[in-house]
Design an enzyme around this catalytic site. Structure first.
Site, PDB file in Angstrom:
ATOM      1  N   HIS A  99       0.858  -1.195   0.000  1.00  0.00           N
ATOM      2  CA  HIS A  99       0.000   0.000   0.000  1.00  0.00           C
ATOM      3  C   HIS A  99       0.894   1.246   0.000  1.00  0.00           C
ATOM      4  O   HIS A  99       1.967   1.244   0.604  1.00  0.00           O
ATOM      5  CB  HIS A  99      -0.909  -0.011   1.240  1.00  0.00           C
ATOM      6  N   GLU A 169      -4.065   2.114  -7.110  1.00  0.00           N
ATOM      7  CA  GLU A 169      -4.476   3.196  -6.206  1.00  0.00           C
ATOM      8  C   GLU A 169      -3.595   4.420  -6.441  1.00  0.00           C
ATOM      9  O   GLU A 169      -2.493   4.509  -5.883  1.00  0.00           O
ATOM     10  CB  GLU A 169      -4.320   2.753  -4.747  1.00  0.00           C
ATOM     11  N   GLY A 175      -8.060   9.185  -0.100  1.00  0.00           N
ATOM     12  CA  GLY A 175      -8.527  10.028   0.992  1.00  0.00           C
ATOM     13  C   GLY A 175      -8.726  11.487   0.612  1.00  0.00           C
ATOM     14  O   GLY A 175      -8.872  12.350   1.475  1.00  0.00           O
TER      15      GLY A 175
HETATM   16  P1  13P Z   1      -9.960   5.955   0.465  1.00  0.00           P
HETATM   17  O1  13P Z   1     -11.043   5.088  -0.113  1.00  0.00           O
HETATM   18  O2  13P Z   1     -10.229   6.430   1.850  1.00  0.00           O
HETATM   19  O3  13P Z   1      -9.541   7.032  -0.497  1.00  0.00           O
HETATM   20  O4  13P Z   1      -8.655   4.984   0.615  1.00  0.00           O
HETATM   21  C1  13P Z   1      -8.264   4.208  -0.446  1.00  0.00           C
HETATM   22  C2  13P Z   1      -7.234   3.273   0.003  1.00  0.00           C
HETATM   23  O5  13P Z   1      -6.113   3.631   0.311  1.00  0.00           O
HETATM   24  C3  13P Z   1      -7.619   1.849   0.101  1.00  0.00           C
HETATM   25  O6  13P Z   1      -6.502   1.038   0.313  1.00  0.00           O
END
Ligand code: 13P
Length: 252
Positions: A99, A169, A175
């Site tokens: 991540h 991602e 976020g």
């Molecule tokens: P959000 O959905 O809060 O943007 O986070 C995404 C994330 O990092 C999932 O691993």
């Protein structure tokens, strides 16, 4: 080509206490009551202290439990760290690896992520391997090369023939409420699909490519129906059962 089984996974990050298990129970109960497509897999990945109780709370349900990270070594003097086998022993069946919050906040590079994937496989866990470019990399036109480099560097040869997923991602979408456009998501997911085929052959067609970054009920349907999007890795919107269920519903 075998279509991947879609996966919607909730990443609770560093949120959630025992009382939050009620949200997970509510998700399991709604799925048992017929919400969401039968073929869709659903997982919740809480922080390590909650994994065992989460797995017990979800036992017998359609919702799987996952970890958020593991150490590459099987055991040893690594205070504060968690081995893949410990996650499996606690009841996890999946683990999120690489991540961006680990890559940026804990200095994890592709080689370390690949070693962790190897550890997860040895423990019988299904890895969800995260990749994604930073904002300056997208703005300078390097998003594709950065992400493809991460895929090539973070996915070890041992994944061949094993169940896994890749989560795209974009760091700047996590976020923030920002998301790439649908064509941008499709361009990236198609590129990842191409590279998975080059690396692992046709068997990799079964690996879903998840999108993550500000997925919420209002944008889930468009994102989840984009080409080569095989599900979602959901952060903030996975903490509340109602929002998470709406995202699961959006997949159809
Ligand atoms: P959000 O959905 O809060 O943007 O986070 C995404 C994330 O990092 C999932 O691993």
């Amino acid at each position: 080509m075998t279509a991947p089984t879609p996966l919607i996974a909730g990443n609770w990050k560093m949120h959630g206490l025992a009382a939050s298990l009620d949200e997970a129970r509510a998700v399991a109960a709604a799925l048992a009551g017929g919400v969401g497509a039968k073929a869709t897999r659903v997982a919740i990945c809480p922080a390590a202290p909650l994994i065992s109780r989460m797995a017990q709370a979800l036992a017998g349900s359609r919702v799987e439990t996952g970890g958020q990270d593991c150490r590459a070594e099987a055991s040893g003097a690594f205070t504060g760290d968690v081995a893949a086998e410990m996650l499996a022993d606690a009841g996890a069946t999946l683990v999120i690896l690489g991540h961006s919050e680990r890559r940026a906040g804990h200095g994890e590079d592709d080689a370390l992520v690949a070693a962790k994937v190897g550890a997860a496989l040895r423990a019988g866990l299904e890895p969800i391997i995260c990749v994604g470019e930073a904002l300056d990399q997208r703005e300078s036109g390097h998003a594709l090369s950065v992400v493809i480099g991460q895929v090539r560097g973070s996915l070890p040869a041992g994944l061949a023939g094993r169940p896994f997923s890749v989560a795209y991602e974009p760091v700047w979408a996590i976020g923030t409420g920002l998301t790439p456009t649908t064509p941008e998501i499709e361009e990236m997911h198609r590129a990842i699909r191409r590279v998975l085929g080059e690396m692992f052959g046709p068997a990799a067609d079964r690996a879903p490519i998840l999108y993550g970054g500000s997925v919420k009920p209002s944008n889930a349907a468009e994102i989840l129906h984009a080409a080569e999007v095989g599900g979602a890795l959901v952060g903030g919107a996975s903490l509340k059962a109602d929002d998470f269920l709406e995202i699961i519903r959006a997949l159809g």
